[in-house]
Design an enzyme around this catalytic site. Structure first.
Site, PDB file in Angstrom:
ATOM      1  N   LYS A  30      48.625  10.292  83.970  1.00  0.00           N
ATOM      2  CA  LYS A  30      47.324  10.765  83.845  1.00  0.00           C
ATOM      3  C   LYS A  30      46.866  11.265  82.678  1.00  0.00           C
ATOM      4  O   LYS A  30      45.845  10.845  82.063  1.00  0.00           O
ATOM      5  CB  LYS A  30      47.287  12.053  84.784  1.00  0.00           C
ATOM      6  CG  LYS A  30      45.933  12.755  84.592  1.00  0.00           C
ATOM      7  CD  LYS A  30      46.025  13.938  85.390  1.00  0.00           C
ATOM      8  CE  LYS A  30      46.968  15.249  84.778  1.00  0.00           C
ATOM      9  NZ  LYS A  30      46.796  16.472  85.108  1.00  0.00           N
ATOM     10  N   THR A  31      47.447  12.146  81.818  1.00  0.00           N
ATOM     11  CA  THR A  31      47.248  12.620  80.435  1.00  0.00           C
ATOM     12  C   THR A  31      47.120  11.630  79.448  1.00  0.00           C
ATOM     13  O   THR A  31      46.306  11.592  78.578  1.00  0.00           O
ATOM     14  CB  THR A  31      48.388  13.924  80.015  1.00  0.00           C
ATOM     15  OG1 THR A  31      48.320  14.428  81.202  1.00  0.00           O
ATOM     16  CG2 THR A  31      47.929  14.423  78.820  1.00  0.00           C
ATOM     17  N   ASP A 214      39.710  16.716  83.118  1.00  0.00           N
ATOM     18  CA  ASP A 214      41.245  16.789  83.632  1.00  0.00           C
ATOM     19  C   ASP A 214      41.234  17.543  84.900  1.00  0.00           C
ATOM     20  O   ASP A 214      40.464  18.513  84.886  1.00  0.00           O
ATOM     21  CB  ASP A 214      42.110  17.296  82.588  1.00  0.00           C
ATOM     22  CG  ASP A 214      43.771  16.970  82.869  1.00  0.00           C
ATOM     23  OD1 ASP A 214      43.806  16.228  83.491  1.00  0.00           O
ATOM     24  OD2 ASP A 214      44.223  17.816  82.208  1.00  0.00           O
ATOM     25  N   GLN A 245      46.624  16.747  95.175  1.00  0.00           N
ATOM     26  CA  GLN A 245      47.452  18.130  94.515  1.00  0.00           C
ATOM     27  C   GLN A 245      46.343  19.194  94.413  1.00  0.00           C
ATOM     28  O   GLN A 245      46.495  19.977  93.305  1.00  0.00           O
ATOM     29  CB  GLN A 245      47.783  17.598  93.253  1.00  0.00           C
ATOM     30  CG  GLN A 245      48.944  16.590  93.137  1.00  0.00           C
ATOM     31  CD  GLN A 245      49.621  16.409  91.714  1.00  0.00           C
ATOM     32  OE1 GLN A 245      50.210  17.100  91.214  1.00  0.00           O
ATOM     33  NE2 GLN A 245      49.547  14.956  91.144  1.00  0.00           N
ATOM     34  N   ARG A 629      57.920  17.037  91.882  1.00  0.00           N
ATOM     35  CA  ARG A 629      58.345  17.619  90.612  1.00  0.00           C
ATOM     36  C   ARG A 629      59.728  16.889  90.388  1.00  0.00           C
ATOM     37  O   ARG A 629      60.210  16.866  89.170  1.00  0.00           O
ATOM     38  CB  ARG A 629      58.586  18.796  90.812  1.00  0.00           C
ATOM     39  CG  ARG A 629      57.182  19.849  90.955  1.00  0.00           C
ATOM     40  CD  ARG A 629      56.206  19.365  89.933  1.00  0.00           C
ATOM     41  NE  ARG A 629      55.209  18.580  90.788  1.00  0.00           N
ATOM     42  CZ  ARG A 629      54.258  17.759  90.205  1.00  0.00           C
ATOM     43  NH1 ARG A 629      54.277  18.064  88.777  1.00  0.00           N
ATOM     44  NH2 ARG A 629      53.478  17.125  90.604  1.00  0.00           N
TER      45      ARG A 629
END
Length: 770
Positions: A30-31, A214, A245, A629
Site C-alpha cells: 500500500k505505502t 492513506d 481493517q 500481522r
DNA sequence: TCCAGGCCCGTTTTT
DNA sequence: CGGGCCTGGA
C-alpha cells in the site's frame, strides 16, 4: 520506478488524473503504491511537487511517506504538503488565522488539556458534574465537531441534550477567549475556512491537483468532507484503504466513507491489491475465511505465491497464568531456534491482559517491550514545563495557568484561585488579566507569579530555543522541586530531555540560533513555495504558501509541534526485545512470529461489542488485522478462566475460532477442550493421555468414565462421573480430576458449552447427583 | 497544603 | 485486583 510493481500496483500508480479507490489488502504494498504514485506524477511532469497533497493519520506514516518519496525522487521535500490531517489543518489555520478568526499564536489543546478545560468550565458555571461528567461532555463536543456540527447545528431532542449544547456553546466561547484550539477544532475550523472563504478555497483547489489519502477507512465524516471540498475544483482524489481493517469506529471513523466514495467519486475506478507479500498461505486463508463472515464488505481476497507454510498453532490452557507460562516457554523455544526477539509479537485485545504476560516474561528474564502508555510530551513534568512556555507565549491560556500557578507550590491555594476565577468571570477576562483585582496576600502571591512569567518571557526572548527551555525549567523551580522528591530523578531526566528535544526541533526546522521569542518575519526555511508556474500570485497565495512558521516565533512553532506530535511511546528503549502490544497498536506492523492471546468470548470479541452486529463485525476486523500481522508463524491461545476485575471469570472459546476452517489449525492442546496433560489426570482406567488418542474425537468417547478416584475440596467430595451444576455453564458431568486440596481441578463435560477445566477451589459447583 | 485512605470503575486510541 | 480520583482530616 514502476517495473518492479505487480500488475494492479502498476495500474494504480499510473492511473490518469481521476478519482480512484485503491482497496489495499494487508501486506499488499500500500505505502509503496502511494509513494510511487506521487513520484511518478512528478517525474512524468503531470504535477509539480507543490501540487500534491498527501494525508495520513499518524506522524509516523507521514514521515515514512516523505522518506520514501524522496528516496525514489531527489526532490526538496520541504515543499511537499505531506502530513497528518491535524498537521495540515494547523498549517492552513496559521497561514489564514485572520480569516479563520484565530490569533496567529493560537495554542493547541491535547486531549488531556481539553478535559481540564472542560472541568474548569463546568465548575465555573456551576454545572452539576454528576449529571454532566467532563468526560461525557468532551465526547459530546468532539463527536459533534467530528460530524462538522456547531452548537446551532446539533439537534436538541430533550432538555438534557439542550443543556449539553449550551455547555458546548460556553466551551467554544472559553476557547476563543483563551486563544486555544482542540484537536477536532483544528479540522472543523480548517473545513469552515475553506467552505466559507471563496478566494482561499479556490486558491487551494487550484493548487492541489492531486490529493492522496492513506488509511481511508479511518476517516471520519468531517475529514471526508474536508477532502472532497479540497478536491472540489477538479483535483484527483486518490484514496487508499482497506475496509476490512477498519478498527477505529469507536473514535469516529466511518467505514461507510469508502462505499460513499466509490459511489460518488471513484465511480467504478476501484483497484484491488490482493497479492500479499507478507504471510504464508495458511495464515492468509484463515484471515480470508474469518473476514468472509462480515457483511457489506467491498470484497477482497488475499493470496500469496509463498506457499502454504505452517498451520496456526492453537493452545487452550486452564488459566491465564498457565497461558502466560506456556507462552513464555514457547517464546523461549523460538529464541533458542535463533529468532530475533524483536520479530516475536504478543498481541492482546485489552491492555489489562498484559500484566500477567509481563510478569511471566519478567520472571523468566526474557527481554520485552510494551507499547502504549504515556508518551514523552504527555508526561506530567514535561507538560508542566510546556505550560510555563505556553503562558510566556500567551498569558490568556487559562489551562496552562491553572496547571502551574501553584506548581511548584508557592502558597496559592484553592480559596485564592476561586476569588481569581470570580473576578475573571465577572469581567470576562482571562485569569492572568484578573490578578490585579484580587486583594490581600493571595493577590500578591498571584501578582508575583504573573510577574515571574513576564520576567521569564523577557529574559529569554532573545535566546535560542533550547536555552530558553533550559532557563525556564531552572528558573521556574521545577528542577529544584523534583530534586527534593525522592522519585524525581526520572522527571529531571525528562526535563533535560525536553531541552534536547527543543534542540533537535530547532535544527530540524532550520531555526538554529534564532531568538526563540521573536516572530519570524522572513520565511524560516528560506523557501517560498509559490504557486504553480504561470499562476498569478494573489494576496491569498503570498500569505498562505510559505513553508513552516512565518509569523510564528520558534517557541510557538515548538509548542505546536509538542501538541501535534506527542512523541514516542517510550517503551523501554534499546535492545532486542519481544514486542507486547494491543491488536490496535499492531496495525500496520508485521512480525515473523505472532501470538494472539485471550481468544475467548467476552474478551475477543469483547463483551461490550457482541450485542450489536456493527460492534461484532469490528471485532472480527480486529481479529483479521491481528492474523495478518504474522509472516511465518502464528499462535492462538486462550484460557478457560482468567482473573478479571479481581475475580475469576470463565469463558468459552471465541466464536472466531470456529470461523476458521480446521485445516488451517493445529491444536497443541486437545481440540475438545481437555486441558494440558500436566498435571496428569486421575482416572480409573490407569494411564490416560488425552492427547495420545484421536484428539479430534468427541470428548465423550475420549474421556475416562471410571468412578474410582475422588477429590475432597472443602466440604465437597468430587469424583469422576458425578453430575454438577455451574452458575454460568449449566449442568455437566465430571470427566477427570487432578491435583488435591485448593489446587484441585476438574474436567467437566457441560451439556451446553462443552468441556471445561475448572479449579475446584474457585469454581462454585453444586453436586446434583452422585 | 498535603497526604492517606476510601471509593469507584474497568475495550480499543491518534491528533 | 489495581489505578486514578476525590475528599476529609491534620
Amino acid at each position: 520506478m514502476i517495473d518492479k510493481l505487480n500488475e494492479p500496483q502498476r495500474e494504480a500508480v499510473t492511473l490518469p488524473a481521476q478519482h480512484a479507490l485503491v482497496l489495499a489488502g494487508a501486506g499488499s504494498g500500500k505505502t509503496r503504491v502511494l509513494t510511487t504514485r506521487m513520484a511518478w506524477l512528478i517525474q512524468t511532469g503531470q504535477v509539480s511537487p507543490l501540487g500534491i497533497l498527501a494525508v495520513t493519520f499518524t506522524n509516523k506514516a507521514a514521515r515514512e511517506m516523505v522518506a520514501r518519496v524522496s528516496s525514489i525522487l531527489p526532490i526538496d521535500t520541504r515543499g511537499l504538503w505531506i502530513g497528518t490531517f491535524h498537521g495540515l489543518c494547523n498549517r492552513m489555520l496559521r497561514a489564514h488565522h485572520r480569516d479563520a478568526g484565530l490569533p496567529q499564536a493560537f495554542q493547541i489543546l491535547d486531549t488531556a488539556d481539553q478535559l481540564a478545560a472542560i472541568k474548569r468550565l463546568l465548575k465555573a458555571n456551576g454545572i452539576d458534574d454528576e449529571k454532566y461528567p467532563a468526560r461525557d461532555v468532551q465526547r459530546f463536543i468532539n463527536g459533534a465537531k467530528e460530524d462538522g456540527l456547531r452548537p446551532g447545528d446539533v439537534e436538541a431532542h430533550d432538555s438534557f441534550r439542550r443543556r449539553l449544547i449550551e455547555i458546548y456553546t460556553l466551551y467554544e466561547k472559553q476557547c476563543q477567549r483563551e486563544g486555544v484550539v482542540d484537536f477536532p477544532e483544528l479540522l472543523l475550523r480548517a473545513y469552515e475556512l475553506l467552505a466559507r472563504n471563496e478566494p482561499i478555497r479556490s486558491h487551494y483547489q487550484r493548487r492541489f491537483r492531486h490529493v492522496l489519502v492513506d488509511e481511508f477507512q479511518d476517516t471520519n465524516t468531517l475529514q471526508y468532507k474536508w477532502l472532497t471540498l479540497l478536491a472540489g475544483g477538479g483535483a484527483s482524489l486518490f484514496a487508499v484503504g482497506d475496509d476490512d481493517q477498519s478498527i477505529y469506529a469507536f473514535r469516529g471513523a466511518n467505514v461507510g466513507n469508502m462505499a460513499d466514495f466509490e459511489r460518488d467519486y471513484a465511480r467504478g475506478t476501484v483497484i484491488r491489491l490482493e497479492q500479499n507479500y507478507r504471510s504464508f498461505g495458511h495464515i492468509l486463508d484463515s484471515a480470508n475465511a474469518l473476514i468472509s463472515h462480515n457483511n457489506g464488505r467491498l470484497g477482497k481476497n488475499l493470496w500469496t505465491e509463498q506457499g502454504e507454510g505452517e498451520q496456526i498453532r492453537v493452545v487452550e490452557q486452564p488459566t491465564d497464568l498457565l497461558e502466560a507460562q506456556w507462552l513464555v516457554d514457547e517464546v523461549r523455544g523460538l529464541i533458542s531456534d535463533g529468532r530475533d526477539r524483536s520479530q516475536i509479537a504478543v498481541l492482546y485485545r485489552s491492555n489489562a491482559q498484559s500484566r500477567v504476560i509481563e510478569h511471566a516474561l519478567f520472571s523468566s528474564g526474557i527481554a520485552y517491550k510494551v507499547y502504549g502508555g504515556l508518551r514523552f510530551f504527555e508526561r506530567q513534568e514535561v507538560k508542566h514545563a510546556l505550560a510555563y512556555l505556553r503562558l510566556m507565549a500567551n498569558a490568556d491560556d487559562d489551562t496552562s495557568w491553572m496547571r502551574i500557578v501553584n506548581f511548584p507550590p508557592r502558597g496559592i491555594g484553592a480559596r485564592t484561585l476561586e476569588l481569581l476565577g470570580d473576578q475573571a468571570r465577572a469581567y470576562d477576562t482571562s485569569l492572568s488579566s484578573a490578578v490585579a483585582r484580587v486583594p490581600g496576600k493571595g493577590g500578591s502571591n498571584l501578582a508575583q507569579f504573573a510577574t515571574m512569567i513576564q520576567r521569564l518571557a523577557a529574559e529569554t526572548r532573545e535566546l535560542p530555543l533550547p536555552e530558553m527551555v533550559e532557563h525556564v525549567i531552572d528558573q521556574s523551580g521545577l528542577i529544584a522541586h523534583y530534586q527534593q522528591d525522592r522519585e524525581g530523578a526520572d522527571r529531571i531526566e525528562n526535563l533535560k530531555e525536553l531541552v534536547t528535544a527543543a534542540a533537535a526541533f530547532v535544527s530540524e526546522a532550520n531555526l538554529d540560533g534564532l531568538p526563540a521569542g521573536v516572530a519570524l518575519q522572513a520565511p524560516a526555511t528560506g523557501e517560498f513555495m509559490g504557486t504553480e508556474p504561470g499562476e498569478g500570485e494573489s494576496s491569498v497565495a503570498s500569505d498562505a504558501l510559505r513553508v513552516g512558521f512565518d509569523g510564528l516565533s520558534p517557541l510557538m512553532a515548538f509548542l505546536s509541534h509538542a501538541a501535534l506530535e506527542a512523541g514516542d511511546n517510550q517503551a523501554q528503549a534499546g535492545q532486542d526485545a519481544v514486542q507486547l502490544m494491543t491488536v490496535h497498536a499492531a496495525k500496520g506492523l508485521e512480525f515473523d512470529a505472532v501470538f494472539i492471546t485471550g481468544i475467548e468470548e467476552g474478551l475477543f470479541p469483547h463483551e461490550n461489542s457482541i450485542l450489536e452486529q456493527a460492534g461484532l463485525e469490528e471485532e472480527r476486523r480486529l481479529m483479521y488485522v491481528a492474523i495478518t500481522r504474522a509472516r511465518e508463524r502464528l499462535y492462538f491461545s486462550l484460557a478457560q478462566s482468567r482473573m478479571l476485575h479481581g475475580q475469576t471469570r470463565y469463558a468459552m472459546r471465541s466464536r472466531f475460532l470456529s470461523e476458521i476452517p480446521d485445516e488451517h489449525l493445529k491444536w497443541l492442546t486437545p481440540k475438545q477442550g481437555l486441558s494440558d496433560s500436566e498435571p496428569r489426570w486421575k482416572s480409573g482406567g490407569g494411564s490416560f493421555d488425552p492427547y495420545a488418542r484421536n484428539p479430534k474425537s468427541s470428548v465423550v468417547s475420549a474421556a475416562p468414565r471410571s468412578v474410582t478416584s475422588g477429590v475432597t475440596v472443602g466440604a465437597q467430595q468430587f469424583r469422576v462421573g458425578q453430575g454438577v451444576r455451574h452458575a454460568r455453564f449449566g449442568e455437566g458431568t465430571i470427566i477427570g480430576l487432578a491435583g488435591s486440596g485448593i489446587d484441585a481441578q476438574a474436567q467437566i463435560q457441560f451439556r451446553e458449552v462443552g468441556a471445561k477445566t475448572l479449579a475446584l477451589g474457585v469454581a462454585k459447583l453444586d453436586i446434583i447427583q452422585s
